[in-house]
Write a protein that holds these residues in place. Structure first.
Motif, PDB file in Angstrom:
ATOM      1  N   SER A  24       1.004  -1.203  -0.082  1.00 46.26           N
ATOM      2  CA  SER A  24       0.121  -0.163   0.028  1.00 46.26           C
ATOM      3  C   SER A  24       0.840   1.146  -0.045  1.00 46.26           C
ATOM      4  O   SER A  24       2.235   1.242   0.129  1.00 46.26           O
ATOM      5  CB  SER A  24      -1.002   0.011   1.284  1.00 46.26           C
ATOM      6  OG  SER A  24      -0.265   0.213   2.475  1.00 46.26           O
ATOM      7  N   CYS A  30      -0.652  -5.504   2.210  1.00 43.29           N
ATOM      8  CA  CYS A  30      -2.088  -6.030   2.439  1.00 43.29           C
ATOM      9  C   CYS A  30      -2.556  -6.914   1.554  1.00 43.29           C
ATOM     10  O   CYS A  30      -1.848  -7.107   0.372  1.00 43.29           O
ATOM     11  CB  CYS A  30      -2.689  -4.761   2.040  1.00 43.29           C
ATOM     12  SG  CYS A  30      -2.530  -3.135   2.869  1.00 43.29           S
ATOM     13  N   CYS A  33      -7.486  -8.181  -3.297  1.00 46.72           N
ATOM     14  CA  CYS A  33      -8.677  -8.340  -3.451  1.00 46.72           C
ATOM     15  C   CYS A  33      -8.834  -9.448  -4.534  1.00 46.72           C
ATOM     16  O   CYS A  33      -7.700  -9.438  -5.270  1.00 46.72           O
ATOM     17  CB  CYS A  33      -9.322  -7.019  -4.113  1.00 46.72           C
ATOM     18  SG  CYS A  33      -9.515  -5.733  -2.901  1.00 46.72           S
ATOM     19  N   VAL A  39      -9.772  -2.555  -4.556  1.00 45.38           N
ATOM     20  CA  VAL A  39      -9.447  -2.103  -3.184  1.00 45.38           C
ATOM     21  C   VAL A  39     -10.438  -0.702  -2.866  1.00 45.38           C
ATOM     22  O   VAL A  39     -10.562   0.122  -3.475  1.00 45.38           O
ATOM     23  CB  VAL A  39      -8.214  -1.569  -2.987  1.00 45.38           C
ATOM     24  CG1 VAL A  39      -7.889  -1.007  -1.442  1.00 45.38           C
ATOM     25  CG2 VAL A  39      -7.231  -2.807  -3.180  1.00 45.38           C
ATOM     26  N   HIS A  42      -7.330   0.504   2.180  1.00 51.06           N
ATOM     27  CA  HIS A  42      -6.090  -0.406   2.339  1.00 51.06           C
ATOM     28  C   HIS A  42      -6.179  -0.907   3.796  1.00 51.06           C
ATOM     29  O   HIS A  42      -6.531  -0.281   4.722  1.00 51.06           O
ATOM     30  CB  HIS A  42      -4.889   0.413   1.923  1.00 51.06           C
ATOM     31  CG  HIS A  42      -4.914   1.051   0.636  1.00 51.06           C
ATOM     32  ND1 HIS A  42      -4.469   0.217  -0.485  1.00 51.06           N
ATOM     33  CD2 HIS A  42      -4.920   2.223   0.008  1.00 51.06           C
ATOM     34  CE1 HIS A  42      -4.895   0.808  -1.545  1.00 51.06           C
ATOM     35  NE2 HIS A  42      -4.703   2.155  -1.184  1.00 51.06           N
ATOM     36  N   CYS A  43      -5.470  -1.698   3.840  1.00 53.70           N
ATOM     37  CA  CYS A  43      -5.185  -2.397   5.369  1.00 53.70           C
ATOM     38  C   CYS A  43      -4.244  -1.473   6.052  1.00 53.70           C
ATOM     39  O   CYS A  43      -3.808  -0.817   5.734  1.00 53.70           O
ATOM     40  CB  CYS A  43      -4.709  -3.815   5.071  1.00 53.70           C
ATOM     41  SG  CYS A  43      -2.730  -3.820   4.632  1.00 53.70           S
ATOM     42  N   SER A  48      -7.855  -5.623   7.753  1.00 52.60           N
ATOM     43  CA  SER A  48      -7.402  -6.089   6.707  1.00 52.60           C
ATOM     44  C   SER A  48      -7.980  -5.333   5.522  1.00 52.60           C
ATOM     45  O   SER A  48      -8.638  -4.245   5.629  1.00 52.60           O
ATOM     46  CB  SER A  48      -7.923  -7.787   6.260  1.00 52.60           C
ATOM     47  OG  SER A  48      -7.499  -8.169   5.230  1.00 52.60           O
ATOM     48  N   THR A  49      -7.653  -5.619   4.298  1.00 55.73           N
ATOM     49  CA  THR A  49      -8.009  -4.787   3.060  1.00 55.73           C
ATOM     50  C   THR A  49      -9.439  -5.053   3.028  1.00 55.73           C
ATOM     51  O   THR A  49     -10.110  -6.037   3.059  1.00 55.73           O
ATOM     52  CB  THR A  49      -7.327  -5.450   1.801  1.00 55.73           C
ATOM     53  OG1 THR A  49      -5.906  -5.435   1.944  1.00 55.73           O
ATOM     54  CG2 THR A  49      -7.743  -4.376   0.551  1.00 55.73           C
ATOM     55  N   CYS A  51     -12.669  -4.535   0.276  1.00 55.59           N
ATOM     56  CA  CYS A  51     -12.728  -4.506  -1.304  1.00 55.59           C
ATOM     57  C   CYS A  51     -14.209  -4.310  -1.561  1.00 55.59           C
ATOM     58  O   CYS A  51     -14.947  -4.569  -1.010  1.00 55.59           O
ATOM     59  CB  CYS A  51     -12.275  -6.051  -1.733  1.00 55.59           C
ATOM     60  SG  CYS A  51     -10.547  -6.603  -1.452  1.00 55.59           S
ATOM     61  N   GLY A  65      -4.301  -5.253  -6.083  1.00 54.28           N
ATOM     62  CA  GLY A  65      -4.393  -4.385  -5.265  1.00 54.28           C
ATOM     63  C   GLY A  65      -4.664  -2.731  -5.658  1.00 54.28           C
ATOM     64  O   GLY A  65      -4.176  -1.664  -5.175  1.00 54.28           O
ATOM     65  N   ASP A  67      -7.331   0.290  -7.145  1.00 56.90           N
ATOM     66  CA  ASP A  67      -8.728   1.022  -6.693  1.00 56.90           C
ATOM     67  C   ASP A  67      -9.606   1.090  -7.861  1.00 56.90           C
ATOM     68  O   ASP A  67     -10.475   1.810  -7.444  1.00 56.90           O
ATOM     69  CB  ASP A  67      -8.233   2.134  -5.662  1.00 56.90           C
ATOM     70  CG  ASP A  67      -7.574   3.346  -6.730  1.00 56.90           C
ATOM     71  OD1 ASP A  67      -7.215   2.895  -8.068  1.00 56.90           O
ATOM     72  OD2 ASP A  67      -7.200   4.328  -6.340  1.00 56.90           O
TER      73      ASP A  67
END
Length: 227
Positions: A24, A30, A33, A39, A42-43, A48-49, A51, A65, A67
């Motif tokens: 991240s 992290c 997804c 995402v 973020h974690c 945790s992450t 999604c 990972g 967005d």
């Protein structure tokens, strides 16, 4: 040296995330997804992450990972394409080439643009039909053959073989022109029975009259000889 090696090993391990993780912006490793999602948050050290699934018209085909999901591809008929498989959250649209078209631009094993097959001109014929990957191949008709539509070359008509006479030469786009020979028939065969009977009777009367005239002339000559 042992202390330095341990510190370097720790830093190297700390900078490397696992195969199902991503780094991240906060340098955290992290969990990724799953396909069909991206995402949302973020974690952190405690969470945790987070999604979210891809919105309609977008997709994500691999763990990630990111967005944002990728926009689905459009299959435009104006580019000679149609939708073979619709876009889903986990797979992009699959396009294929329309019938009568061939692909001229490939990308990622898919056609991006296609064009119509060539249409053979008059005086030509199709040597090889077009496919989805190649254009139609045309060839000119050989001497003595013609093609009015550009499909197949046909041999000129043999007028003599049809008891005809050629009155106009052929060309690559048209056939020769023939006319039938005139047939001669006996006069009797062409006459209806009533007319034929009248003609025969008239000819008979004329012949009989001429014969009688000749006989009368012979008797007159014989009489004068006696005197």
């Amino acid at each position: 040296y042992t202390i330095v090696f341990c510190i370097c090993s720790f830093l190297t391990y700390g900078n490397t995330c696992g195969p199902s993780e991503y780094k991240s912006a906060d340098e955290e490793c992290c969990p990724m997804c799953n396909v069909g999602s991206v995402v949302y948050r973020h974690c952190t050290g405690d969470f945790s992450t987070t999604c979210i699934p891809c919105a309609p018209g977008t997709f994500m085909s691999q763990p990630n990972g990111l967005d944002k999901c990728f926009p689905c591809k459009h299959c435009a008929e104006s580019q000679g394409l149609y939708i073979q498989s619709k876009c889903t959250r986990i797979q992009n649209t699959i396009c294929d080439v329309l019938d009568g078209y061939y692909c001229i631009d490939y990308s990622d094993s898919q056609c991006r643009h296609a064009e119509k097959h060539r249409v053979c001109k008059r005086g030509q014929e199709t040597k090889t039909s077009g496919t989805k990957t190649s254009d139609t191949e045309c060839v000119h008709c050989a001497p003595g053959f013609y093609s009015p539509s550009g499909l197949n070359c046909t041999k000129w008509t043999d007028c003599a073989a049809r008891n005809g006479i050629k009155v106009e030469d052929g060309s690559p786009v048209k056939d020769v022109r023939c006319v039938q020979k005139r047939k001669r028939y006996c006069l009797v065969a062409l006459c209806p029975p009533v007319i034929c009977a009248a003609v025969i009777a008239a000819l008979y009367r004329r012949a009989h009259s001429e014969a009688q005239t000749v006989n009368n002339g012979e008797w007159i000559q014989f009489f004068f000889k006696l005197n």
